[in-house]
Design a protein around this motif. Structure first.
Motif, PDB file in Angstrom:
ATOM      1  N   PRO A   1       0.843  -1.195   0.000  1.00  0.00           N
ATOM      2  CA  PRO A   1       0.000   0.000   0.000  1.00  0.00           C
ATOM      3  C   PRO A   1       0.882   1.252   0.000  1.00  0.00           C
ATOM      4  CG  PRO A   1      -0.314  -1.327   2.010  1.00  0.00           C
ATOM      5  CD  PRO A   1       0.719  -1.993   1.189  1.00  0.00           C
TER       6      PRO A   1
ATOM      7  N   THR B   1       0.958   6.498   3.023  1.00  0.00           N
ATOM      8  CA  THR B   1      -0.086   7.023   3.910  1.00  0.00           C
ATOM      9  C   THR B   1      -0.954   5.882   4.430  1.00  0.00           C
ATOM     10  OG1 THR B   1      -0.167   8.915   2.425  1.00  0.00           O
ATOM     11  CG2 THR B   1      -1.912   8.760   4.070  1.00  0.00           C
ATOM     12  N   GLU B   2      -1.352   4.999   3.514  1.00  0.00           N
ATOM     13  CA  GLU B   2      -2.191   3.869   3.930  1.00  0.00           C
ATOM     14  C   GLU B   2      -1.406   2.920   4.820  1.00  0.00           C
ATOM     15  OE1 GLU B   2      -5.407   1.962   4.812  1.00  0.00           O
ATOM     16  OE2 GLU B   2      -5.492   3.714   3.505  1.00  0.00           O
TER      17      GLU B   2
ATOM     18  N   ARG C   1      -1.481   4.307   8.252  1.00  0.00           N
ATOM     19  CA  ARG C   1      -2.811   4.083   8.851  1.00  0.00           C
ATOM     20  C   ARG C   1      -2.954   2.620   9.299  1.00  0.00           C
ATOM     21  NH1 ARG C   1      -7.156   7.260   8.094  1.00  0.00           N
ATOM     22  NH2 ARG C   1      -8.519   5.551   7.476  1.00  0.00           N
TER      23      ARG C   1
ATOM     24  N   THR D   1      -6.328  -2.319   3.601  1.00  0.00           N
ATOM     25  CA  THR D   1      -6.585  -0.942   4.057  1.00  0.00           C
ATOM     26  C   THR D   1      -7.063  -0.949   5.499  1.00  0.00           C
ATOM     27  OG1 THR D   1      -8.926  -0.940   3.409  1.00  0.00           O
ATOM     28  CG2 THR D   1      -7.332  -0.235   1.721  1.00  0.00           C
TER      29      THR D   1
ATOM     30  N   GLN E   1      -9.523   0.720   6.478  1.00  0.00           N
ATOM     31  CA  GLN E   1     -10.990   0.679   6.394  1.00  0.00           C
ATOM     32  C   GLN E   1     -11.498  -0.765   6.414  1.00  0.00           C
ATOM     33  OE1 GLN E   1     -12.977   3.416   6.720  1.00  0.00           O
ATOM     34  NE2 GLN E   1     -14.456   1.787   7.002  1.00  0.00           N
TER      35      GLN E   1
END
Length: 195
Positions: free
Chosen positions: A98, A101-102, A105, A166, A168
Motif C-alpha cells: 500500500p 499514507t495507507e 494508517r 486498508t 478501512q
C-alpha cells in the motif's frame, strides 16, 4: 509477493540437492521440534520441509530458521539460494505494498487492535479471510501471548492482501464481528493523528 508455488519450487530444488547425510543432519537439528517417530518417517527434504512448514512457520519471507540449519550443515550454497529467492520476493513485495499514507494508517490500526483484541482474535481472522490452517499455525506459535497472536494474525492478513490491505477493511471487519469498542478506538487513533 512470491507465490507459494514459486517458493515450493525453490524448496524442491534445495531438497534435490541435499545428500542423505545432509538430510540426516537437518533431521538431527530438528529433533526437539519434531517427534522421534515422525522424524523416522521423513525420508526426503520435501517431507521435512512440509513438516517444518506446518510446525515452525516455514514460508515465503520466513526462511531464516531453515537458512540457519543449512549453514549449520555447511550447505551455505543452498542457504544463499534461499536468501536470493527471499530478497527477490521482497523486491516483488515492494511493488505490491500500500502507499505510505495507507501503510501508516494500517500500522496505527494494527497497534490499537493488538492492544485490545484479546481472546477473540480467531473470529476477526476468519472475518478477514485468514485460513483455518494459518490460524492454527499462529495459535501454535503463540499459545499464551494474545498480543503477539493478534500481531501475527494482522501481519499474515496484510501480507496476503498486499496493496489491497486498508485500515478501512480492518474497521469493517471489527464492526462485523461486533468489536465496536476496538473499532471506535482505531477510528479515534486514526482521526486524532490526522487532525
Amino acid at each position: 509477493m512470491m507465490s507459494s508455488l514459486q517458493f515450493n519450487a525453490v524448496l524442491l530444488d534445495i531438497s534435490n540437492q541435499l545428500t542423505a547425510k545432509n538430510l540426516e543432519d537437518i533431521k538431527f537439528l530438528n529433533r526437539d521440534t519434531i517427534g522421534k517417530r515422525e522424524l523416522e518417517r521423513i525420508d526426503s527434504g520435501v517431507k521435512l520441509f512440509q513438516v517444518l512448514t506446518e510446525r515452525s512457520g516455514l514460508a515465503p519471507g520466513s526462511t531464516e530458521q531453515l537458512c540457519r540449519m543449512l549453514r549449520d550443515i555447511h550447505r551455505d550454497d543452498l542457504c544463499d539460494k534461499l536468501t536470493r529467492f527471499d530478497s527477490q520476493s521482497d523486491d516483488d513485495d515492494d511493488n505490491n505494498q500500500p502507499d505510505q499514507t495507507e501503510k501508516a494508517r494500517l500500522d496505527k490500526a494494527t497497534e490499537v487492535i493488538t492492544e485490545h483484541l484479546g481472546r477473540s482474535w480467531r473470529k476477526l481472522g476468519r472475518r478477514l479471510g485468514v485460513s483455518e490452517v494459518k490460524l492454527d499455525s499462529i495459535s501454535r506459535r503463540h499459545p499464551t501471548e494474545l498480543e503477539e497472536t493478534a500481531m501475527e494474525l494482522l501481519k499474515e492478513w496484510r501480507k496476503s492482501r498486499g496493496a489491497q490491505a486498508t485500515a478501512q477493511q480492518l474497521l469493517s471487519a471489527l464492526r462485523a464481528c461486533q468489536f465496536n469498542l476496538t473499532a471506535d478506538k482505531v477510528e479515534q487513533r486514526l482521526n486524532f493523528d490526522t487532525d
